[in-house]
Design an enzyme around this catalytic site. Sequence first.
Site, PDB file in Angstrom:
ATOM      1  N   LYS A  13      63.767  34.916  32.556  1.00  0.00           N
ATOM      2  CA  LYS A  13      63.889  36.288  32.020  1.00  0.00           C
ATOM      3  C   LYS A  13      62.543  36.756  31.449  1.00  0.00           C
ATOM      4  O   LYS A  13      62.110  37.862  31.711  1.00  0.00           O
ATOM      5  CB  LYS A  13      64.949  36.348  30.891  1.00  0.00           C
ATOM      6  CG  LYS A  13      66.345  35.960  31.314  1.00  0.00           C
ATOM      7  CD  LYS A  13      67.353  36.174  30.192  1.00  0.00           C
ATOM      8  CE  LYS A  13      67.177  35.242  29.019  1.00  0.00           C
ATOM      9  NZ  LYS A  13      67.512  33.831  29.299  1.00  0.00           N
ATOM     10  N   ARG A  88      73.294  38.903  23.494  1.00  0.00           N
ATOM     11  CA  ARG A  88      73.666  37.517  23.778  1.00  0.00           C
ATOM     12  C   ARG A  88      75.075  37.197  23.297  1.00  0.00           C
ATOM     13  O   ARG A  88      75.523  36.061  23.430  1.00  0.00           O
ATOM     14  CB  ARG A  88      72.696  36.610  23.041  1.00  0.00           C
ATOM     15  CG  ARG A  88      71.797  35.766  23.933  1.00  0.00           C
ATOM     16  CD  ARG A  88      70.861  35.069  23.006  1.00  0.00           C
ATOM     17  NE  ARG A  88      70.170  33.961  23.533  1.00  0.00           N
ATOM     18  CZ  ARG A  88      68.864  33.964  23.794  1.00  0.00           C
ATOM     19  NH1 ARG A  88      68.155  35.057  23.671  1.00  0.00           N
ATOM     20  NH2 ARG A  88      68.273  32.863  24.168  1.00  0.00           N
ATOM     21  N   ARG A 127      58.396  23.069  30.628  1.00  0.00           N
ATOM     22  CA  ARG A 127      57.621  24.276  30.379  1.00  0.00           C
ATOM     23  C   ARG A 127      56.810  24.198  29.083  1.00  0.00           C
ATOM     24  O   ARG A 127      57.170  23.522  28.129  1.00  0.00           O
ATOM     25  CB  ARG A 127      58.493  25.531  30.435  1.00  0.00           C
ATOM     26  CG  ARG A 127      59.313  25.805  29.225  1.00  0.00           C
ATOM     27  CD  ARG A 127      60.098  27.095  29.421  1.00  0.00           C
ATOM     28  NE  ARG A 127      60.845  27.404  28.232  1.00  0.00           N
ATOM     29  CZ  ARG A 127      61.607  28.467  28.089  1.00  0.00           C
ATOM     30  NH1 ARG A 127      61.747  29.324  29.093  1.00  0.00           N
ATOM     31  NH2 ARG A 127      62.262  28.674  26.972  1.00  0.00           N
ATOM     32  N   ARG A 160      57.993  24.393  23.013  1.00  0.00           N
ATOM     33  CA  ARG A 160      58.916  24.930  22.020  1.00  0.00           C
ATOM     34  C   ARG A 160      59.842  23.827  21.512  1.00  0.00           C
ATOM     35  O   ARG A 160      60.285  23.002  22.296  1.00  0.00           O
ATOM     36  CB  ARG A 160      59.727  26.075  22.645  1.00  0.00           C
ATOM     37  CG  ARG A 160      58.949  27.366  22.724  1.00  0.00           C
ATOM     38  CD  ARG A 160      59.648  28.433  23.514  1.00  0.00           C
ATOM     39  NE  ARG A 160      61.092  28.534  23.303  1.00  0.00           N
ATOM     40  CZ  ARG A 160      61.858  29.479  23.837  1.00  0.00           C
ATOM     41  NH1 ARG A 160      61.297  30.408  24.610  1.00  0.00           N
ATOM     42  NH2 ARG A 160      63.150  29.526  23.624  1.00  0.00           N
ATOM     43  N   ARG A 171      71.810  24.561  23.893  1.00  0.00           N
ATOM     44  CA  ARG A 171      71.612  25.981  24.223  1.00  0.00           C
ATOM     45  C   ARG A 171      72.515  26.391  25.383  1.00  0.00           C
ATOM     46  O   ARG A 171      73.027  27.510  25.418  1.00  0.00           O
ATOM     47  CB  ARG A 171      70.139  26.251  24.562  1.00  0.00           C
ATOM     48  CG  ARG A 171      69.256  26.182  23.311  1.00  0.00           C
ATOM     49  CD  ARG A 171      67.784  26.085  23.662  1.00  0.00           C
ATOM     50  NE  ARG A 171      67.246  27.255  24.329  1.00  0.00           N
ATOM     51  CZ  ARG A 171      66.113  27.256  25.027  1.00  0.00           C
ATOM     52  NH1 ARG A 171      65.408  26.160  25.174  1.00  0.00           N
ATOM     53  NH2 ARG A 171      65.681  28.363  25.577  1.00  0.00           N
TER      54      ARG A 171
END
Length: 224
Positions: A13, A88, A127, A160, A171
């Site tokens: 996203k 969300r 990532r 992160r 998550r």
Amino acid sequence: MRLILFGAPGVGKGTQAKILSAKLNIPHVSTGDILRLATREKTPIGLKVQEIMNRGELVPDEIITGIIQEKLSTDECKNGFILDGFPRTVPQAASLEKMLLDLGIKDINLIYISAVEDELVKRLTNRRACKVCNNIFNYSLIKDSHFCPVCNAEDSFYQRKDDREDIIRNRFEVYEKSTKPVLDYYKALLDIIYVNALNAVNEVTESIITQIEARIGEKLLISA
Ligand code: AMP
């Protein structure tokens, strides 16, 4: 042009929002980026949400809707915006409906970017983000480099805290339970645009643009 980029963690996203923001010349509004900045700057909101974010849980709806309400009423967002990471939850989607109504906005496009969870977990664990420009990179592409390929900042890559595998699984649970129902909420309101997250980044962008153009019946003004 008003867009909501919707999908599970890791579908891209943020990446698509940045590309589309530059191409369509409209601001990218990422609730995750806004909250991460607040935690770095240790603002009252930042201090309140830091632990929640580190656990991969959702920040309370009233904090998020307050942030979005403020942002959408700015001049910057007057001619369009790209929402990334909001709404969300179903209550957030209902609050957004009300905000858009108050702002007199009728046209909004929801882009649902999807892929199977295992692929996304792989992507997320690999990532790294640049703390200066917030762009996201695959670790294999930047592991031998000290400079961000986008903004050239030195040694600015970090993982992160919520991209650790145990937090990532959490998550996804939160996504299934609280965020996925937002899709059903919108199915009743508008025609969702579907794209496959596993295609190449430029193909995903192309698919989004082509489908929006087909919907509005005209070519979009694209910046190079
Ligand atoms: P993201 O960068 O979109 O993956 O968001 C990172 C984290 O910020 C999420 O795991 C949540 O803790 C928090 N967050 C971002 N957007 C929202 C939202 N709309 N509602 C609740 N929490 C959010």
